[in-house]
Design a protein around this motif. Structure first.
Motif, short mmCIF file in Angstrom:
data_model
loop_
_atom_site.label_atom_id
_atom_site.label_comp_id
_atom_site.label_asym_id
_atom_site.label_seq_id
_atom_site.Cartn_x
_atom_site.Cartn_y
_atom_site.Cartn_z
N THR A 296 5.73 13.91 -0.98
CA THR A 296 6.46 12.88 -0.26
C THR A 296 5.55 11.68 -0.12
OG1 THR A 296 7.69 14.56 0.96
CG2 THR A 296 7.71 12.34 1.86
N LEU A 297 6.10 10.50 -0.42
CA LEU A 297 5.33 9.27 -0.38
C LEU A 297 5.89 8.31 0.65
CD1 LEU A 297 5.10 8.66 -4.24
CD2 LEU A 297 3.45 9.84 -2.80
N GLN A 298 5.10 7.30 0.94
CA GLN A 298 5.54 6.24 1.83
C GLN A 298 4.79 4.98 1.41
OE1 GLN A 298 4.55 6.88 6.00
NE2 GLN A 298 6.53 6.07 6.62
N PHE A 299 5.42 3.82 1.59
CA PHE A 299 4.69 2.58 1.35
C PHE A 299 4.76 1.72 2.59
CE2 PHE A 299 8.91 1.02 0.10
CZ PHE A 299 8.91 -0.27 0.60
N GLN B 175 0.86 -1.18 0.00
CA GLN B 175 0.00 0.00 0.00
C GLN B 175 0.90 1.23 0.00
OE1 GLN B 175 -2.43 -0.38 3.52
NE2 GLN B 175 -3.94 -1.64 2.45
N TRP B 176 0.40 2.32 -0.57
CA TRP B 176 1.16 3.56 -0.62
C TRP B 176 0.27 4.71 -0.18
CZ3 TRP B 176 -0.07 7.77 -3.64
CH2 TRP B 176 -1.06 7.56 -4.59
N ALA B 177 0.91 5.80 0.24
CA ALA B 177 0.18 7.00 0.65
C ALA B 177 1.05 8.22 0.41
CB ALA B 177 -0.22 6.92 2.11
N ARG B 178 0.38 9.33 0.19
CA ARG B 178 1.05 10.62 0.11
C ARG B 178 1.10 11.17 1.53
NH1 ARG B 178 -1.40 12.66 -4.17
NH2 ARG B 178 0.35 12.19 -5.50
N ILE B 179 2.27 11.60 1.97
CA ILE B 179 2.47 12.14 3.31
C ILE B 179 2.42 13.66 3.20
CG2 ILE B 179 3.98 12.15 5.34
CD1 ILE B 179 2.97 9.35 4.46
N ASP B 180 1.39 14.27 3.74
CA ASP B 180 1.25 15.72 3.60
C ASP B 180 0.77 16.40 4.88
OD1 ASP B 180 -1.33 14.81 3.66
OD2 ASP B 180 -1.87 15.53 1.68
N GLY B 181 1.07 15.83 6.02
CA GLY B 181 0.67 16.45 7.28
C GLY B 181 -0.59 15.84 7.86
N ASP B 182 -1.57 15.53 7.03
CA ASP B 182 -2.77 14.86 7.52
C ASP B 182 -2.47 13.38 7.71
OD1 ASP B 182 -4.15 17.24 7.29
OD2 ASP B 182 -4.84 16.80 5.25
#
Length: 133
Positions: free
Chosen positions: A105-108, A29-36
């Motif tokens: 910025t992304l994270q998986f 799974q991946w997500a955009r890391i943007d403070g929320d």
């Protein structure tokens, strides 16, 4: 002839006895890391349904499925012992499918889904959406 047949039969009719246990397959799974709080999305979700024609075609050629198996292999290697190669391969494939988003910025993460729910296996360090060449 008997020797040849004894060599060919295991290929045509495999034995599943070499599996010690059958465990859930890791999901990427991946997500955009943007403070929320990150909104995790499955990377290349499996199709809910395949037609008979699609199943037949996949028996002979499926580059997307082969790449999905490679990602599972990388995820299993990360579970056993995280390596830069496996982490980089997953990151590269995620980046290749996303539209260009500067300064993101992304994270998986890797999770196992079983009958009892899901277990978090690994969470990567944040990485830039489009690293400098």
């Amino acid at each position: 002839m008997r020797k040849t047949l004894s060599l060919v039969l295991p290929v045509l009719i495999p034995s599943w006895q070499f599996f010690k246990t059958i465990e859930p397959s890791p999901r990427v799974q991946w997500a955009r890391i943007d403070g929320d709080a990150p909104r995790w999305q499955e990377f290349r979700p499996r199709p809910q349904r395949l037609s008979p024609a699609q199943m037949l075609r996949r028996l002979f050629y499926s580059a997307a499925w082969n790449e999905a198996l490679f990602l599972v292999s990388c995820a299993e290697r990360i579970e056993a012992e995280p390596t830069a190669h496996s982490i980089t391969e997953i990151q590269r494939r995620i980046l290749a499918t996303l539209p260009h988003t500067p300064d993101a910025t992304l994270q998986f993460r890797l999770i196992f889904i079983d009958h009892n729910g899901q277990d978090l296996l690994y969470r990567s360090a944040p990485f830039p959406a489009h690293p400098a060449p």
